[in-house]
Design a protein around this motif. Structure first.
Motif, PDB file in Angstrom:
ATOM      1  N   ARG A 115      33.937  35.063  46.972  1.00 18.99           N
ATOM      2  CA  ARG A 115      34.589  34.531  45.936  1.00 18.99           C
ATOM      3  C   ARG A 115      34.521  35.629  43.996  1.00 18.99           C
ATOM      4  O   ARG A 115      33.356  36.183  44.405  1.00 18.99           O
ATOM      5  N   LEU A 116      35.640  35.398  43.891  1.00 16.90           N
ATOM      6  CA  LEU A 116      35.229  36.775  42.409  1.00 16.90           C
ATOM      7  C   LEU A 116      36.042  35.310  41.151  1.00 16.90           C
ATOM      8  O   LEU A 116      36.796  35.224  41.166  1.00 16.90           O
ATOM      9  N   ALA A 117      35.613  36.585  39.912  1.00 19.96           N
ATOM     10  CA  ALA A 117      35.836  35.550  38.989  1.00 19.96           C
ATOM     11  C   ALA A 117      35.311  36.814  37.901  1.00 19.96           C
ATOM     12  O   ALA A 117      35.113  38.079  38.129  1.00 19.96           O
TER      13      ALA A 117
ATOM     14  N   PRO B 298      44.401  33.852  42.105  1.00 22.36           N
ATOM     15  CA  PRO B 298      44.030  31.633  42.830  1.00 22.36           C
ATOM     16  C   PRO B 298      43.755  31.940  43.480  1.00 22.36           C
ATOM     17  O   PRO B 298      43.367  30.550  44.797  1.00 22.36           O
ATOM     18  N   ASP B 299      44.497  32.549  44.930  1.00 25.90           N
ATOM     19  CA  ASP B 299      44.899  32.367  46.157  1.00 25.90           C
ATOM     20  C   ASP B 299      44.153  33.327  47.701  1.00 25.90           C
ATOM     21  O   ASP B 299      43.628  32.124  48.597  1.00 25.90           O
ATOM     22  N   TYR B 300      44.130  34.661  46.692  1.00 26.81           N
ATOM     23  CA  TYR B 300      43.567  35.054  48.002  1.00 26.81           C
ATOM     24  C   TYR B 300      42.154  35.862  46.116  1.00 26.81           C
ATOM     25  O   TYR B 300      42.115  36.225  45.976  1.00 26.81           O
TER      26      TYR B 300
END
Length: 288
Positions: A5-7, A31-33
């Motif tokens: 997960r990246l933010a 949002p997808d990768y």
């Protein structure tokens, strides 16, 4: 591979003294990768020149990176993707340099402009960082803080040859003199490094308007203390302003979440600090 997960979060502030913000920042999380990046450019040149140079660099990197996730890229092997990502970064830096030089030739009022640059991209668990000048990248995890970039500056060269200590460099009269920048010469030499991330971490990018005031120890304390972690951006900017804010201030954070029982590696060597037997200084959800 464990789920990733990246933010991302980022901000820039004019500071307390300058009449113009010559920093530029671009942040993105797909949002997808599992793909995210932060780009920070710290312009120089005055009279809108610095702002123009940093905008050119930031926009060019943003455009190149946004076009990366093509069907061709997605169909490639992880090793090929890493090579393509590195090539895209190097190409974007070269294009930025040429565009800045071309603008200087056609607009004489910007003849002194240039910009530093630091850019970090995460694809899956692959991290690549490129920088020119004294804007920096740091990685923090449960083992501590590690600086991922080495300043291209006069004081860093003096530290390297033993003429200054890091503490003396903080107050040196030449601490803002950089030895590399975009828009100065036809050939630009960026430092580009890559790592494989195998544990959760925070990646911080910042301009020298932040590191002018905050030591690595203070940066580590902030990253270890405040949650949600992405809100550290606002604490960094606020702290630099409270300390004087003589320069523009920019900070961007990528939060990388993966399994927590491994280390991050670079060419076979860990980039994290080894665990130390020290008191836990982490404070969760501390109110300012």
């Amino acid at each position: 591979m464990e789920p990733i997960r990246l933010a991302v979060n980022g901000g820039t502030d004019i500071g307390q003294v300058r009449d113009e913000n010559e920093d530029s920042i671009r942040c993105h999380s797909d949002p997808d990768y599992p793909f995210a990046y932060v780009v920070i450019a710290d312009g120089m040149g005055g009279y809108s020149g610095g702002a123009t140079a940093s905008t050119i660099a930031a926009d060019t990197l943003q455009k190149q990176l946004n076009e990366l996730l093509s069907s061709t890229f997605l169909a490639c092997s992880p090793q090929q993707q890493q090579l393509m990502l590195r090539a895209a970064m190097v190409e974007a830096i070269g294009i930025s340099n040429r565009l800045i030089l071309e603008t200087k030739r056609t607009r004489p009022q910007f003849s002194q402009m240039g910009t530093t640059l630091v850019a970090a991209v995460i694809w899956q668990n692959f991290l690549i960082v490129a920088h020119i000048g004294d804007s920096r990248a740091y990685l923090w995890n449960n083992y501590g803080l590690q600086r991922l970039t080495r300043d291209h500056s006069v004081v860093q060269e003096m530290i390297d040859c033993g003429q200054l200590t890091p503490e003396q460099a903080q107050s040196s009269q030449v601490r803002n003199h950089i030895t590399r920048a975009l828009g100065v010469a036809e050939q630009v030499e960026a430092t580009v490094n890559s790592w494989t991330l195998t544990e959760s971490a925070l990646l911080l990018l910042c301009s020298d308007g932040l590191t002018e005031y905050l030591s690595d120890h203070t940066i580590e304390r902030v990253l270890a203390t405040y949650r949600p972690a992405l809100e550290c951006v606002y604490h960094f900017i606020d702290d630099a302003n409270q300390c004087g804010g003589r320069d523009n201030i920019s900070a961007g954070i990528i939060e990388f979440c993966s399994r927590t029982d491994a280390v991050a590696e670079f060419s076979g060597e860990t980039i994290t600090l080894k665990p130390k037997n020290k008191e836990d200084i982490t404070v969760r959800k501390m109110q300012r």
